[in-house]
Structures are given as structure tokens and as C-alpha cells.
Design an enzyme around this catalytic site. Structure first.
Site, short mmCIF file in Angstrom:
data_model
loop_
_atom_site.label_atom_id
_atom_site.label_comp_id
_atom_site.label_asym_id
_atom_site.label_seq_id
_atom_site.Cartn_x
_atom_site.Cartn_y
_atom_site.Cartn_z
N ARG A 94 0.84 -1.21 0.00
CA ARG A 94 0.00 0.00 0.00
C ARG A 94 0.86 1.24 0.00
O ARG A 94 0.53 2.25 -0.62
CB ARG A 94 -0.90 -0.03 1.24
CG ARG A 94 -1.78 1.19 1.46
CD ARG A 94 -2.83 1.38 0.41
NE ARG A 94 -3.61 0.19 0.14
CZ ARG A 94 -4.51 0.07 -0.83
NH1 ARG A 94 -4.73 1.08 -1.66
NH2 ARG A 94 -5.17 -1.05 -1.03
N ASN A 353 -2.06 -3.90 8.57
CA ASN A 353 -3.04 -4.95 8.32
C ASN A 353 -3.36 -5.10 6.83
O ASN A 353 -2.58 -4.68 6.00
CB ASN A 353 -4.27 -4.80 9.21
CG ASN A 353 -4.62 -6.16 9.80
OD1 ASN A 353 -4.89 -7.10 9.07
ND2 ASN A 353 -4.54 -6.28 11.12
N HIS A 355 -5.26 -3.87 4.52
CA HIS A 355 -5.21 -2.74 3.58
C HIS A 355 -3.77 -2.31 3.32
O HIS A 355 -3.40 -1.99 2.19
CB HIS A 355 -6.04 -1.56 4.10
CG HIS A 355 -6.30 -0.53 3.06
ND1 HIS A 355 -5.60 0.65 2.98
CD2 HIS A 355 -7.15 -0.53 2.00
CE1 HIS A 355 -6.03 1.35 1.95
NE2 HIS A 355 -6.98 0.66 1.32
N CYS A 356 -2.96 -2.35 4.38
CA CYS A 356 -1.57 -1.89 4.26
C CYS A 356 -0.72 -2.78 3.36
O CYS A 356 0.33 -2.35 2.87
CB CYS A 356 -0.89 -1.86 5.62
SG CYS A 356 -1.79 -1.01 6.90
N ILE A 357 -1.10 -4.04 3.21
CA ILE A 357 -0.25 -4.95 2.43
C ILE A 357 -0.75 -5.13 0.99
O ILE A 357 -0.21 -5.97 0.26
CB ILE A 357 -0.12 -6.33 3.13
CG1 ILE A 357 -1.46 -7.08 3.21
CG2 ILE A 357 0.49 -6.17 4.52
CD1 ILE A 357 -1.32 -8.55 3.63
#
Ligand code: KQY
Length: 372
Positions: A94, A353, A355-357
Site C-alpha cells: 500500500r 493490516n 489494507h496496508c499490504i
């Protein structure tokens, strides 16, 4: 090589589509570093493989992996997931991947932000980050998308848009001196308008308590659709998150979006509070220049950190006491999408989490792929 354009997205009539607009696919990176992921990253790799598999039920998924980990990653990932060799410093696609923008004719291009590991040499989470810096142009090259180089340190997790001219951001992160110390607020705002193609910036204050990114919006709040925002929430007055969520709620209630609408706010309960256990902390290798993990440390857990796929939501499962309630709220908020939960504590232990990956590539309008 795909071109770097000298203009800006706004000047060319390009703007970032919302995450809930159709995707051509999704990219991830493979977690590898033992000084961030416990037990040589194996538990995190299993969790990432499950996330990739869940998203692959809705849209094409590509994972970038180092040469050394290629064979092991191939063995863990579902066959439907494409794997490409790509050097990286850690696994936060992300933030190090491109932010895509779409033009009036439906063409897609990418924005390559400057990256400083969430705060540079003093506040950053690791050094060096030179491989991360090269991830966005490599993804764009593989996707055959032209790119803009934005003169701004920023990460994809620091922004959300509604695709109709509004962006959501936190002051704590985007205006932090550890990102762009030489730029004034109005200069940062002008660059955000120029590179995201938005007209209305909706500023929230602080992000989620103890978020090591320095308050990314994608852990605190996101657009569900134009005019509707989902916000992480606690009713516990003594919780260190209480005031920040109250403040965000008030600011969202006072805000108008780019079309002049008032925002409806959907509150998502926070899991926990969740803390790192002794065993989890001990599984992370200590290394110079990286933040040590401590037993008892509060984790920045939030259900808002979900991914919106074509016809699906892939959400983190974090706490048996609250998972079902959060999933029910997301099902109501996204009636046209199937909500899939993936156990995500191992991703949370690394500092982010789902969304971040992940990073979506919007579907170009000239594409004829059969997505929603
Ligand atoms: O949450 C993110 N977007 C990135 C988290 C980075 C954590 C590094 N340990």
C-alpha cells in the site's frame, strides 16, 4: 521502459479512483525480514498467502517476492496468484506501490511518491529503504502504465479518496515534519490536489493509538461509497483511542465533501485492546536501525484496515469477541459485496493490516475484462 511524465495528474485531467471502483487487479509483497516478522516470517507468510487467496477469488493478484524466497512463496501461494521476483525492504505494498490515477478517456497511470520508511532516519522504522523506493516504478513497468513522480514523501496508506473529488487524510501523518519538513501545509495541500486530482481535502486529526506509521488514515477511516465514511470506534472513555475517534467523528460530521454533501459515518468497533505477547515479541530478531518489539505493547488493531475487492471485502479477523459484529457492519455497509474474513493477527504484529499490504490497480475503461 514506461515513461515518466513531466506534467501532473490534475493538469492532464487524471484523478485517483476510489478503491470501490472496479479493479484490474491487486498487488502484494512477500513478508521476509526476521527483524519485523516473528519466527523467520513463517506465520506472516501463511497469513499473507491466505489474504492473497481470498482476494484472488474476486480479482487477479500478483505478489512480489525476493529471489531467495521465490520457491518457498510459490509453494505457499494458491496457483491462481501470480508471483514475480521483486526486491523490497519490507512488505507494505500500500505504501511503496503506486497510487493509480485514471484519465478522462479511462486510461490508468501511476503516481510514484517518495518513501522514507514512515519518518526518515530519525523516526523511520528501518534503514535502508532503497529497494522499497523502486517498487512503484517496477509495478508500473510490469503493468505497462506511465508514471508521475510526485515531489512529496507520502504513502498510499496515508490517503483515501471517494473518486468524486474528496480525499481523507490525517494531520498527524501527512503534515508530520518527519515526512516533508520543508513544505508548509498549503504547499502540501496543493501537491495533494495536483497528484490525486481532488478538490476537497477532509482532514482528521490523529490516527489509531500507537500506529507506528504515525497515524495512517487507512487504519482509522475510509470511504464506503461517496458520502459515507467508516470510522474505527470505541465507547470506552479510558481507552487511549477514545478522544481521537471522537474528534474524527466530530470533524466528519462538520465536513462537506467535494460535491457539498454531508457525510454519513458508520462506526466500526475496535477489537481488543490487543497487546503483543512475550512469545510474539521474542520471535522477532533484534537488529540495529529497526524498532524493537516489546511484550505488552498495545497493537494498533482496527477493522477499518480491510481491502475492497471487486464484489468482495477482505477483512482482518482480530478478536473473537468483536469479529462477528464488525463483519455484520461491513456486510450492511457493502450490500453488493461478499465479506471474507482472514485471521490477521500475524499481519498486525508486523505493524499494519490487510489494507496496508495490498494495492489495487484500477480497471482502465478501455479494458474488457469481466469484472464488476
Ligand atoms: O501500516 C502500514 N501501512 C505500514 C506499517 C509498517 C510497519 C513496519 N513495521
Amino acid at each position: 521502459m514506461t515513461r515518466t511524465l513531466a506534467s501532473t495528474p490534475a493538469a492532464d485531467g487524471f484523478a485517483m479512483p476510489a478503491e470501490f471502483a472496479p479493479h484490474a487487479g491487486c498487488w502484494l509483497l512477500w513478508p521476509e525480514r526476521p527483524d519485523n516478522w516473528r519466527d523467520a516470517a513463517r506465520p506472516a507468510q501463511l497469513a499473507f498467502a491466505q489474504v492473497a487467496g481470498a482476494i484472488a477469488r474476486f480479482e487477479p493478484v500478483t505478489v512480489g517476492v525476493s529471489t531467495a524466497h521465490y520457491a518457498a512463496a510459490r509453494a505457499l501461494l494458491p496457483a491462481a496468484v501470480r508471483l514475480v521476483e521483486m526486491a523490497h525492504d519490507d512488505a507494505w505494498m500500500r505504501d511503496v506501490g503506486p497510487t493509480c490515477v485514471a484519465g478522462p478517456d479511462g486510461a490508468v497511470r501511476g503516481v510514484h511518491w517518495h518513501f522514507n520508511a514512515w519518518g526518515g532516519l530519525e523516526d523511520g522504522l528501518y534503514f535502508p529503504w532503497d529497494q522499497d523506493e523502486q517498487v512503484a516504478p517496477k509495478v508500473l513497468e510490469i503493468e505497462r502504465l506511465e508514471r508521475y513522480r510526485a515531489p512529496l514523501v507520502l504513502e498510499g496508506g496515508a490517503l483515501h479518496v471517494d473518486g468524486e473529488g474528496s480525499a481523507l487524510l490525517t494531520e498527524e501523518c501527512v503534515l508530520n515534519a518527519d515526512r516533508n519538513p520543508r513544505l508548509k501545509r498549503r504547499e502540501i495541500e496543493a501537491l495533494l490536489r495536483e497528484y490525486l486530482g481532488v478538490t476537497q481535502l477532509i482532514w482528521l486529526g490523529k490516527g489509531v493509538f500507537n500506529d507506528e506509521t504515525g497515524g495512517h488514515i487507512d487504519n482509522l477511516a475510509c470511504f464506503v461509497r461517496p458520502g459515507v465514511v467508516c470510522l474505527t470506534w470505541t465507547d470506552k472513555r479510558r481507552d487511549p483511542q477514545y478522544r481521537s475517534s471522537q474528534d474524527a467523528w466530530q470533524r466528519l460530521r462538520d465536513a462537506r465533501d467535494a460535491r457539498g454533501r454531508r457525510l454519513e459515518v458508520v462506526r466500526l468497533p475496535m477489537p481488543g485492546p490487543l497487546k503483543m505477547t512475550r512469545q510474539e515479541a521474542d520471535g522477532v530478531v533484534r537488529a540495529e536501525g529497526t524498532r524493537p518489539r516489546r511484550a505488552g505493547e498495545r497493537l494498533a488493531a482496527s477493522y477499518v484496515n480491510f481491502y475492497i475487492a471487486n464484489r468482495g471485502i477482505v477483512m482482518p479477523l482480530l478478536d473473537a469477541r468483536t469479529d462477528r459484529r464488525a463483519a455484520a457492519i461491513l456486510k450492511r455497509a457493502f450490500p453488493g459485496r461478499r465479506v471474507l474474513g482472514v485471521p490477521a493477527r500475524e499481519i498486525l504484529l508486523g505493524g499494519g493490516n490487510i489494507h496496508c499490504i495490498t494495492q489495487q490497480i484500477p480497471l482502465a475503461r478501455s479494458d474488457t475484462g469481466g469484472t464488476s
